[in-house]
Design a protein around this motif. Structure first.
Motif, PDB file in Angstrom:
ATOM      1  N   ARG A  64       0.858  -1.184   0.000  1.00 53.50           N
ATOM      2  CA  ARG A  64       0.000   0.000   0.000  1.00 53.50           C
ATOM      3  C   ARG A  64       0.897   1.237   0.000  1.00 53.50           C
ATOM      4  NH1 ARG A  64      -4.607  -0.251   4.336  1.00 53.50           N
ATOM      5  NH2 ARG A  64      -2.884   0.187   5.760  1.00 53.50           N
ATOM      6  N   SER A  65       0.336   2.355  -0.413  1.00 53.73           N
ATOM      7  CA  SER A  65       1.140   3.568  -0.553  1.00 53.73           C
ATOM      8  C   SER A  65       1.088   4.390   0.720  1.00 53.73           C
ATOM      9  CB  SER A  65       0.630   4.410  -1.730  1.00 53.73           C
ATOM     10  OG  SER A  65      -0.741   4.717  -1.554  1.00 53.73           O
ATOM     11  N   GLY A  66       2.135   4.298   1.522  1.00 57.16           N
ATOM     12  CA  GLY A  66       2.235   5.132   2.711  1.00 57.16           C
ATOM     13  C   GLY A  66       1.486   4.563   3.902  1.00 57.16           C
ATOM     14  N   LYS A  67       1.752   5.142   5.082  1.00 57.84           N
ATOM     15  CA  LYS A  67       1.152   4.675   6.330  1.00 57.84           C
ATOM     16  C   LYS A  67      -0.330   5.043   6.369  1.00 57.84           C
ATOM     17  CE  LYS A  67       3.503   4.882  10.160  1.00 57.84           C
ATOM     18  NZ  LYS A  67       4.260   5.379  11.325  1.00 57.84           N
ATOM     19  N   GLN A  68      -1.181   4.019   6.433  1.00 58.45           N
ATOM     20  CA  GLN A  68      -2.628   4.235   6.444  1.00 58.45           C
ATOM     21  C   GLN A  68      -3.280   3.745   7.726  1.00 58.45           C
ATOM     22  OE1 GLN A  68      -4.542   3.015   2.687  1.00 58.45           O
ATOM     23  NE2 GLN A  68      -2.516   2.992   1.738  1.00 58.45           N
ATOM     24  N   GLY A  69      -2.469   3.277   8.662  1.00 57.37           N
ATOM     25  CA  GLY A  69      -3.020   2.868   9.956  1.00 57.37           C
ATOM     26  C   GLY A  69      -3.132   1.366  10.098  1.00 57.37           C
ATOM     27  N   LEU A  70      -2.912   0.903  11.328  1.00 57.51           N
ATOM     28  CA  LEU A  70      -2.950  -0.526  11.630  1.00 57.51           C
ATOM     29  C   LEU A  70      -4.300  -1.147  11.299  1.00 57.51           C
ATOM     30  CD1 LEU A  70      -1.361  -2.871  13.095  1.00 57.51           C
ATOM     31  CD2 LEU A  70      -2.637  -2.220  15.135  1.00 57.51           C
ATOM     32  N   GLY A  71      -5.371  -0.449  11.682  1.00 56.65           N
ATOM     33  CA  GLY A  71      -6.705  -0.995  11.465  1.00 56.65           C
ATOM     34  C   GLY A  71      -7.011  -1.224   9.998  1.00 56.65           C
ATOM     35  N   THR A  72      -6.692  -0.267   9.148  1.00 60.36           N
ATOM     36  CA  THR A  72      -6.978  -0.432   7.710  1.00 60.36           C
ATOM     37  C   THR A  72      -6.105  -1.523   7.114  1.00 60.36           C
ATOM     38  OG1 THR A  72      -5.405   1.267   6.959  1.00 60.36           O
ATOM     39  CG2 THR A  72      -7.624   2.001   7.527  1.00 60.36           C
ATOM     40  N   ALA A  73      -4.875  -1.686   7.644  1.00 67.35           N
ATOM     41  CA  ALA A  73      -4.011  -2.766   7.157  1.00 67.35           C
ATOM     42  C   ALA A  73      -4.638  -4.122   7.465  1.00 67.35           C
ATOM     43  CB  ALA A  73      -2.629  -2.661   7.798  1.00 67.35           C
ATOM     44  N   ALA A 183      -7.011   1.815  19.195  1.00 64.09           N
ATOM     45  CA  ALA A 183      -8.409   1.526  19.525  1.00 64.09           C
ATOM     46  C   ALA A 183      -9.023   0.482  18.589  1.00 64.09           C
ATOM     47  CB  ALA A 183      -9.241   2.808  19.490  1.00 64.09           C
ATOM     48  N   PHE A 184      -8.409   0.246  17.439  1.00 62.20           N
ATOM     49  CA  PHE A 184      -8.920  -0.773  16.516  1.00 62.20           C
ATOM     50  C   PHE A 184      -9.009  -2.131  17.209  1.00 62.20           C
ATOM     51  CE2 PHE A 184      -7.684  -4.300  13.714  1.00 62.20           C
ATOM     52  CZ  PHE A 184      -8.744  -4.302  12.823  1.00 62.20           C
ATOM     53  N   GLN A 185      -7.971  -2.480  17.982  1.00 67.17           N
ATOM     54  CA  GLN A 185      -7.957  -3.785  18.639  1.00 67.17           C
ATOM     55  C   GLN A 185      -9.097  -3.910  19.646  1.00 67.17           C
ATOM     56  OE1 GLN A 185      -6.258  -5.890  17.323  1.00 67.17           O
ATOM     57  NE2 GLN A 185      -4.255  -5.152  16.676  1.00 67.17           N
ATOM     58  N   ILE A 186      -9.375  -2.823  20.346  1.00 64.17           N
ATOM     59  CA  ILE A 186     -10.491  -2.821  21.301  1.00 64.17           C
ATOM     60  C   ILE A 186     -11.814  -2.971  20.558  1.00 64.17           C
ATOM     61  CG2 ILE A 186     -11.673  -1.483  23.088  1.00 64.17           C
ATOM     62  CD1 ILE A 186      -8.954   0.032  23.455  1.00 64.17           C
ATOM     63  N   GLU A 187     -11.975  -2.212  19.487  1.00 66.31           N
ATOM     64  CA  GLU A 187     -13.243  -2.208  18.752  1.00 66.31           C
ATOM     65  C   GLU A 187     -13.549  -3.570  18.140  1.00 66.31           C
ATOM     66  OE1 GLU A 187     -15.691   0.643  15.620  1.00 66.31           O
ATOM     67  OE2 GLU A 187     -13.503   0.810  15.741  1.00 66.31           O
TER      68      GLU A 187
END
Length: 245
Positions: A64-73, A183-187
């Motif tokens: 993917r192009s650039g850091k888009q966040g752990l949750g989206t990965a 917070a992705f892990q919690i959600e």
């Protein structure tokens, strides 16, 4: 073919990525590995693509192009896993803070009836190695805070080492998962429980990375602190489809 896919998001993990891939593939259980690389400038993706010549049918990469966040990965990886019909889908860090040997134990928990198996640092005391005390306390009391606000009975609410059965990820509506950081892990745990899935905790020992750089920040903690309240309020206004038999 394997029924088990380990998803590993990466950003600048050249020191760890080759070793973690070799370790997963050394296990008796035939896991597949999917790397989600967010444009690492250190060449992480190039190392993975070289290793694909050694493991052509077990190792995959999505760039993917650039850091888009752990949750989206992870959501990108979940969709890929479902499209390729894996039964057991794992989250794991690249830096050996999660022991790959424990993948087998998480999978066994799901084979034995769990829908989600969490590698838990706090289900039997505090099992964290090489963290400063301040970070241990912050992480531990973050889970206490999550239990207080949400009512879910999870000792390690922020854990990022997990195994999902396919049905869980088929049921969760990814577009309704709002958080991309800590917070992705919690959600994800909260949502799985709201859908009626059986979430269990398996004790692990968490060891802080010895190579590479941590991606943790105060901004990520702040998102989690405020996000838990927001998540709980949102849950009052939506219906969760219950797990099918």
């Amino acid at each position: 073919m394997s029924d088990s896919l380990v998803i590993i998001p990466t950003y600048n993990e050249k020191e760890n990525i080759e070793k973690i891939i070799h370790k997963v593939f050394s296990l008796a259980q035939p896991f597949h590995v999917l790397i989600i690389d967010d444009g690492s400038p250190d060449g992480t993706a190039s190392i993975v693509k070289h290793l694909q010549s050694i493991y052509p049918e077990r190792l995959f990469i999505e760039e993917r192009s650039g850091k888009q966040g752990l949750g989206t990965a992870y959501i990108h990886g979940f969709k890929w896993a479902l499209n390729h019909h894996y039964e057991f889908i794992f989250e794991m860090d690249a830096d050996f803070s999660h022991n790959p040997d424990d993948l087998v134990r998480l999978r066994e928990a799901c084979v034995d009836g769990a829908d989600v198996a969490i590698g838990s640092r706090y289900i039997k005391g505090v099992n964290v190695v090489n963290w400063p005390m301040g970070r241990v306390l912050m992480s531990y009391f973050a889970s206490v805070y999550v239990r207080l606000i949400t009512g879910i009975d999870i000792q390690d609410a922020t854990a990022g080492f997990k195994c999902y059965r396919k049905q869980v990820l088929e049921t969760i509506e990814f577009h309704k998962i709002k958080f991309v950081g800590y917070a992705f892990q919690i959600e994800m745990k909260f949502t799985a429980i709201k859908h009626g899935f059986n979430v269990v905790e398996i004790p692990i020992i968490f060891t802080d990375r010895t190579e590479g750089t941590s991606k943790m920040s105060t901004k990520i903690f702040r998102e989690a602190f405020l996000g838990v309240i927001e998540m709980k309020i949102r849950s009052w206004f939506r219906t969760y489809k219950q797990k099918s038999a």
